[in-house]
Design an enzyme around this catalytic site. Structure first.
Site, PDB file in Angstrom:
ATOM      1  N   LYS A 104       0.695  -1.200  -0.127  1.00 50.46           N
ATOM      2  CA  LYS A 104      -0.114   0.092   0.013  1.00 50.46           C
ATOM      3  C   LYS A 104       0.816   1.257  -0.051  1.00 50.46           C
ATOM      4  O   LYS A 104       0.566   2.172  -0.624  1.00 50.46           O
ATOM      5  CB  LYS A 104      -1.142  -0.069   1.250  1.00 50.46           C
ATOM      6  CG  LYS A 104      -1.884  -1.061   1.138  1.00 50.46           C
ATOM      7  CD  LYS A 104      -2.759  -1.232   2.271  1.00 50.46           C
ATOM      8  CE  LYS A 104      -3.693  -2.438   2.264  1.00 50.46           C
ATOM      9  NZ  LYS A 104      -4.448  -2.789   3.448  1.00 50.46           N
ATOM     10  N   GLN A 113      -4.856  -2.125   9.363  1.00 49.14           N
ATOM     11  CA  GLN A 113      -4.763  -3.368   8.999  1.00 49.14           C
ATOM     12  C   GLN A 113      -5.257  -4.544  10.079  1.00 49.14           C
ATOM     13  O   GLN A 113      -4.948  -4.680  11.119  1.00 49.14           O
ATOM     14  CB  GLN A 113      -3.185  -3.583   8.645  1.00 49.14           C
ATOM     15  CG  GLN A 113      -2.961  -4.718   7.891  1.00 49.14           C
ATOM     16  CD  GLN A 113      -3.332  -4.676   6.338  1.00 49.14           C
ATOM     17  OE1 GLN A 113      -2.999  -3.731   5.767  1.00 49.14           O
ATOM     18  NE2 GLN A 113      -3.929  -5.835   5.939  1.00 49.14           N
ATOM     19  N   ASP A 164     -11.072   2.502   3.865  1.00 42.94           N
ATOM     20  CA  ASP A 164     -11.489   0.988   3.693  1.00 42.94           C
ATOM     21  C   ASP A 164     -13.053   0.848   3.640  1.00 42.94           C
ATOM     22  O   ASP A 164     -13.452   0.132   2.999  1.00 42.94           O
ATOM     23  CB  ASP A 164     -10.976   0.183   4.949  1.00 42.94           C
ATOM     24  CG  ASP A 164      -9.643  -0.384   4.553  1.00 42.94           C
ATOM     25  OD1 ASP A 164      -9.138  -0.386   3.497  1.00 42.94           O
ATOM     26  OD2 ASP A 164      -8.923  -0.675   5.593  1.00 42.94           O
TER      27      ASP A 164
END
Ligand code: NDP
Length: 293
Positions: free
Chosen positions: A52, A96, A119
């Site tokens: 990322k 994460q 997200d």
């Protein structure tokens, strides 16, 4: 049969994002800023976060990784999220997953400011998605929509079968493709481990989306001729044909199914590269205050 090239499409979108970020710098001092919170030493999570960061750097998005030991308490992690929520210099925040067992992922996700939730996992953003309101779409489904759109695949009135109902892929893509929108207006059926006649249902699909986590599960006899097949699965399997001794395969038996499908995404190089690009698109939206202003 046409291959849906996710790698090439992802590169195109990255170029577009890089142009937009460059244009933004005319009116802002810094580019969009994404923070990834990483807890513990899980090698897969470390790789995802590194990828990322790399993708952000390619388009001019600033990325920072806030690392914490496995031993961080839930209360401390909630405070970290709160701190980032209130930092005006940070546009987007991802935590994460998975988190250590002593920390509730639900509590952490609900703590994220929905305006920074790139997200798209916060319940408020999931609700906005279901209501067809502007929101951050979850990365993999967003990537699939981009592929459908950029390949001008017709969706209206089509029968779409989704194999899998996870919160991150199967369930959101089924909602998105049934919305009154393009891509959308499909008649969607969702299959899972309790579905009877899964093979028969899959074979009725004009658009078949496979997100089961079962290597090469979908065979040629489960696919309608000329169907659009989107393979989300990704698995490392042993191979004597590669130097590493492994190769990547999807949930679809590509060699067979590709002979029958109208369109198909390969693995690797299909949905995978689009997932990271979706995160970049969401971070740009956050910086432009397109969703919450
Ligand atoms: P999950 O394991 O969370 O969900 C799998 C779903 O498939 C579940 O709904 C499950 O049913 C269903 N399922 C599993 N086995 C069967 C079966 N034999 N028959 C019927 N239904 C079945 O997976 P994810 O959605 O997270 O991921 C799916 C795949 O996609 C994985 O291979 C993952 O690695 C990959 N992936 C790839 C991404 C990318 O960027 N390319 C991003 C995200 C995931 P039930 O709900 O009843 O248990």
């Amino acid at each position: 049969m046409k291959i849906i090239d996710g790698k090439e499409t992802a590169q195109q979108i990255k170029n577009e994002i890089a142009d937009e970020v460059a244009a933004m710098l005319n009116s802002r001092e810094q580019g969009p800023h994404l923070v990834a919170v990483l807890v513990g030493e899980d090698p897969a999570s470390q790789t995802y976060v590194r990828n990322k960061e790399k993708a952000c750097a390619q388009v001019g998005i600033i990325s920072s990784v806030y690392k914490y030991p496995e031993s961080i308490s839930e209360k401390e992690l909630l405070e970290v999220v709160d701190f980032i929520n209130n930092d005006d210099e940070i546009d987007g925040l991802i935590v994460q997953l998975p988190l250590p067992k002593h920390i509730s992922e639900k509590k952490i996700i609900e703590k994220i400011n929905p305006a920074k939730d790139v997200d798209g996992f916060h319940p408020l953003n999931v609700g906005r998605m279901a209501l067809n309101l502007p929101t951050y779409l979850p990365a993999t489904p967003y990537g699939i929509l981009q592929l459908i759109e950029r390949y001008n695949i017709e969706t209206e009135g089509k029968s779409c079968v989704v194999l899998g109902r996870s919160h991150i892929v199967g369930s959101p893509i089924s909602i998105l493709l049934s919305r009154k929108a393009y891509p959308g207006n499909c008649t969607v059926t969702v299959c899972h481990s309790r579905t009877k006649n899964l093979k028969q249902i899959a074979k009725s699909a004009d658009i078949l989306i496979v997100a089961m986590g079962q290597p090469q599960f979908v065979t040629e006899d489960m696919v309608k001729k000329d169907a659009v097949v989107i393979d989300v699965g990704i698995h490392r399997v042993p191979s004597d044909k590669t130097k590493s001794g492994f190769r990547l395969v999807g949930d679809v038996l590509f060699d067979e199914v590709s002979k029958k499908a109208g369109y198909i995404t390969p693995v690797p190089g299909g949905v995978g590269p689009m997932t990271i690009v979706s995160l970049l698109m969401n971070t740009l939206k956050a910086a432009k205050k397109e969703i919450y202003f």
